[in-house]
Design a protein around this motif. Structure first.
Motif, PDB file in Angstrom:
ATOM      1  N   SER A   1      -3.960   2.991 -11.073  1.00 11.82           N
ATOM      2  CA  SER A   1      -4.067   2.741  -9.631  1.00 11.82           C
ATOM      3  C   SER A   1      -5.197   1.776  -9.272  1.00 11.82           C
ATOM      4  O   SER A   1      -5.254   1.291  -8.149  1.00 11.82           O
ATOM      5  CB  SER A   1      -4.260   4.063  -8.880  1.00 11.82           C
TER       6      SER A   1
ATOM      7  N   GLU B   1       2.358   1.594  -3.512  1.00 13.00           N
ATOM      8  CA  GLU B   1       1.340   1.981  -4.490  1.00 13.00           C
ATOM      9  C   GLU B   1       1.015   3.467  -4.377  1.00 13.00           C
ATOM     10  O   GLU B   1       0.880   4.156  -5.393  1.00 13.00           O
ATOM     11  CB  GLU B   1       0.075   1.148  -4.293  1.00 13.00           C
ATOM     12  N   ALA B   2       0.900   3.962  -3.155  1.00 16.07           N
ATOM     13  CA  ALA B   2       0.601   5.386  -2.952  1.00 16.07           C
ATOM     14  C   ALA B   2       1.715   6.260  -3.515  1.00 16.07           C
ATOM     15  O   ALA B   2       1.452   7.267  -4.189  1.00 16.07           O
ATOM     16  CB  ALA B   2       0.394   5.674  -1.467  1.00 16.07           C
ATOM     17  N   ARG B   3       2.955   5.886  -3.240  1.00 12.93           N
ATOM     18  CA  ARG B   3       4.091   6.658  -3.763  1.00 12.93           C
ATOM     19  C   ARG B   3       4.200   6.520  -5.282  1.00 12.93           C
ATOM     20  O   ARG B   3       4.471   7.499  -5.974  1.00 12.93           O
ATOM     21  CB  ARG B   3       5.388   6.216  -3.097  1.00 12.93           C
ATOM     22  N   ASN B   4       3.987   5.316  -5.785  1.00 17.15           N
ATOM     23  CA  ASN B   4       4.093   5.105  -7.235  1.00 17.15           C
ATOM     24  C   ASN B   4       3.067   5.936  -7.997  1.00 17.15           C
ATOM     25  O   ASN B   4       3.358   6.434  -9.074  1.00 17.15           O
ATOM     26  CB  ASN B   4       3.944   3.619  -7.585  1.00 17.15           C
ATOM     27  N   ARG B   5       1.870   6.094  -7.441  1.00 22.31           N
ATOM     28  CA  ARG B   5       0.856   6.933  -8.101  1.00 22.31           C
ATOM     29  C   ARG B   5       1.370   8.354  -8.268  1.00 22.31           C
ATOM     30  O   ARG B   5       1.244   8.954  -9.345  1.00 22.31           O
ATOM     31  CB  ARG B   5      -0.441   6.944  -7.297  1.00 22.31           C
ATOM     32  N   ILE B   6       1.965   8.895  -7.225  1.00 25.11           N
ATOM     33  CA  ILE B   6       2.497  10.263  -7.274  1.00 25.11           C
ATOM     34  C   ILE B   6       3.670  10.343  -8.240  1.00 25.11           C
ATOM     35  O   ILE B   6       3.746  11.252  -9.071  1.00 25.11           O
ATOM     36  CB  ILE B   6       2.917  10.732  -5.863  1.00 25.11           C
TER      37      ILE B   6
ATOM     38  N   TYR C   1       8.874   1.217  -7.478  1.00 24.41           N
ATOM     39  CA  TYR C   1       9.110   2.177  -6.403  1.00 24.41           C
ATOM     40  C   TYR C   1      10.613   2.413  -6.206  1.00 24.41           C
ATOM     41  O   TYR C   1      11.061   3.554  -6.116  1.00 24.41           O
ATOM     42  CB  TYR C   1       8.485   1.672  -5.108  1.00 24.41           C
TER      43      TYR C   1
ATOM     44  N   ASN D   1       5.352  -3.399  -7.934  1.00 32.62           N
ATOM     45  CA  ASN D   1       5.369  -2.164  -7.145  1.00 32.62           C
ATOM     46  C   ASN D   1       6.706  -1.947  -6.449  1.00 32.62           C
ATOM     47  O   ASN D   1       7.201  -0.822  -6.381  1.00 32.62           O
ATOM     48  CB  ASN D   1       4.226  -2.161  -6.129  1.00 32.62           C
TER      49      ASN D   1
ATOM     50  N   GLU E   1       0.830  -1.211   0.000  1.00 28.75           N
ATOM     51  CA  GLU E   1       0.000   0.000   0.000  1.00 28.75           C
ATOM     52  C   GLU E   1       0.862   1.257   0.000  1.00 28.75           C
ATOM     53  O   GLU E   1       0.557   2.232  -0.692  1.00 28.75           O
ATOM     54  CB  GLU E   1      -0.941   0.016   1.216  1.00 28.75           C
ATOM     55  N   HIS E   2       1.932   1.249   0.772  1.00 25.57           N
ATOM     56  CA  HIS E   2       2.861   2.392   0.816  1.00 25.57           C
ATOM     57  C   HIS E   2       3.469   2.632  -0.565  1.00 25.57           C
ATOM     58  O   HIS E   2       3.487   3.762  -1.060  1.00 25.57           O
ATOM     59  CB  HIS E   2       3.969   2.129   1.844  1.00 25.57           C
TER      60      HIS E   2
END
Length: 161
Positions: free
Chosen positions: A126, A93-98, A139, A135, A90-91
């Motif tokens: 996402s 994925e959140a960073r990869n989106r940005i 990342y 991921n 989850e961490h």
């Protein structure tokens, strides 16, 4: 009068060609001190001890694949990056989106950002579960890229730990 206008145009042209580049570099560059890049990390960046310069990011369950050709990334991933399991999916994925959003914006703006660094868009949705492996390696590539090329793709410093 023509002579004065000619000099003014040359000065304006010279100023216009030099100003944007310095502004861009000031906004996107990090210093080595800000990132605390070690000698081991610099060696990994150089690719001197690299066993291979291509990393294939795949997930057997989802059949998604990313191929990264960047000398030094393989070495950096196996010697500097945090091991698998350190970050939650989850961490990452959140960073990869940005990171993907900012990366793609830079690809679309080659006059402002170096097109040799930002060559191709990354298709990252996402809503799709790419799995831990994809991921993790994506990342870590973003961390590697930001640290090696001193580019900022997010609102925070790209730290390893």
């Amino acid at each position: 009068m023509r002579y004065f206008i000619g000099i003014w145009i040359l000065l304006l042209f010279g100023w216009a060609c030099s100003t944007p580049m310095s502004t861009i570099q000031e906004n996107s560059d990090f210093t080595t001190e800000e990132l605390h890049i070690s000698t081991a990390e610099e060696t990994a960046f150089s690719g001197q001890n690299a066993k291979g310069d291509t990393v294939s990011i795949t997930d057997e369950k989802t059949a998604y694949e990313i191929i990264i050709i960047d000398p030094g990334y393989y070495s950096w991933l196996h010697s500097i990056a945090m091991p698998e399991g350190y970050y939650s999916q989850e961490h990452m994925e959140a960073r990869n989106r940005i990171y993907v959003m900012n990366w793609n914006q830079r690809v679309q703006n080659p006059l402002r950002y170096d097109p040799n660094l930002y060559e191709m868009q990354i298709n990252y949705n996402s809503n799709i579960d790419y799995g831990y492996q994809v991921n993790y390696k994506l990342y870590n590539y973003f961390l590697y890229f930001q640290r090696k090329y001193r580019q900022r793709l997010g609102p925070y410093l790209p730290r390893i730990r």
